[in-house]
Design an enzyme around this catalytic site. Sequence first.
Site, PDB file in Angstrom:
ATOM      1  CG  ASP A  81     -16.237  -0.811   9.015  1.00 57.62           C
ATOM      2  OD1 ASP A  81     -16.251  -1.544  10.025  1.00 57.62           O
ATOM      3  OD2 ASP A  81     -15.390   0.092   8.824  1.00 57.62           O
ATOM      4  N   GLY A 184      -8.154   5.340  12.996  1.00 60.63           N
ATOM      5  CA  GLY A 184      -7.565   6.564  12.430  1.00 60.63           C
ATOM      6  C   GLY A 184      -6.143   6.857  12.857  1.00 60.63           C
ATOM      7  CG  HIS A 211     -13.191  -2.546  14.323  1.00 58.83           C
ATOM      8  ND1 HIS A 211     -14.063  -1.846  13.525  1.00 58.83           N
ATOM      9  CD2 HIS A 211     -13.712  -3.782  14.458  1.00 58.83           C
ATOM     10  CE1 HIS A 211     -15.084  -2.634  13.202  1.00 58.83           C
ATOM     11  NE2 HIS A 211     -14.898  -3.818  13.762  1.00 58.83           N
ATOM     12  N   GLY A 212      -9.362  -0.653  13.913  1.00 60.93           N
ATOM     13  CA  GLY A 212      -8.311   0.339  14.169  1.00 60.93           C
ATOM     14  C   GLY A 212      -6.915  -0.235  14.053  1.00 60.93           C
ATOM     15  CB  SER A 214      -4.125   1.825  10.355  1.00 65.09           C
ATOM     16  OG  SER A 214      -4.866   1.422   9.226  1.00 65.09           O
TER      17      SER A 214
HETATM   18  P1  13P Z   1      -8.063   2.119  10.766  1.00 67.35           P
HETATM   19  O1  13P Z   1      -8.666   3.361  10.191  1.00 67.35           O
HETATM   20  O2  13P Z   1      -7.280   2.408  11.994  1.00 67.35           O
HETATM   21  O3  13P Z   1      -7.293   1.375   9.766  1.00 67.35           O
HETATM   22  O4  13P Z   1      -9.266   1.171  11.224  1.00 67.35           O
HETATM   23  C1  13P Z   1     -10.162   0.687  10.280  1.00 67.35           C
HETATM   24  C2  13P Z   1     -11.353   0.105  10.918  1.00 67.35           C
HETATM   25  O5  13P Z   1     -11.296  -0.441  12.003  1.00 67.35           O
HETATM   26  C3  13P Z   1     -12.633   0.187  10.196  1.00 67.35           C
HETATM   27  O6  13P Z   1     -13.687  -0.322  10.950  1.00 67.35           O
END
Ligand code: 13P
Length: 287
Positions: A81, A184, A211-212, A214
Amino acid sequence: MLTTSKELLLKARAGRYAIGAFNANNMEIVQAIVETAEEEKSPVIIQASQGAIKYAGLDAITAIVKNEAAKVSIPVVLHLDHGHDFEQNVKCLRSGFTSLMFDGSTFPLDENIRQTKRVVDMAHACGIPVEAELGQIGTLGTTDEPGVAIEKMKELMTKPEEAKEFTQKSGIDSLAIAVGTIHGCQEEIAKLDIPRIEKLRDITGLPLVLHGASGASDIEVKKAIGAGVCKINIDTRIRQAFTHAMRETLAKNPEEIDPRKVLGPAKLAVKEVVRGRMRAFGSSGKA
Ligand code: 13P
């Protein structure tokens, strides 16, 4: 069963679901992800960032994932990643990773293409697919409120007019897109630019990576999958679940000294996050 990501992502796109790519940096998290994938009969991607590799050691991460993957019948991908340099990609390939990422998103377009292509040429020589990033997804810092940070990142979203040149000249297998999420984020506040995702799908013809995620609700995630996203990255939700469970155990039993009694519940908490995401992404039952 350890496998590469290429066919899995194409199959996911055709079946209109997404494969969860879950970040791991220790044994408990890897085991939680693989066990849940097997229970859910879901294909799964385990990914390690450069930070995770620095923390756990490349050999350790690879060995743990290979060991767990060998025990199950579902497809497991080991993915790098945000590899920020050529050397990290080479080291991961050599170590046994089955999927790579080069993140040159902070470079100007030409330089991003040049450096990404170098990784792609090297990886394709060994039959390993490569993801790359265009536009900037960004990471939540300590200064801005999540909503403000997401607003600021809007001008760095992936530009469809650059995407064709980037994907054709670099030869990548999947594209990480900046469409309204930020890494994050602990609240479900992301509003995704769905028309932009559709345009990127049509222009590139490639599997798209969110990505991101969450910070994205189930409703937003489903819209993104409908528009062409077929890999969804989750890290923050895992971190939250793992550490909250540890805190809870220690708050209830402040005298506890057995790491297994603290890490066991943390692993179970991660399993529930992974299960929830697999069901939301529609990958359960698809292995
Ligand atoms: P989050 O930390 O928002 O879950 O994103 C994870 C991510 O995109 C790792 O590349």
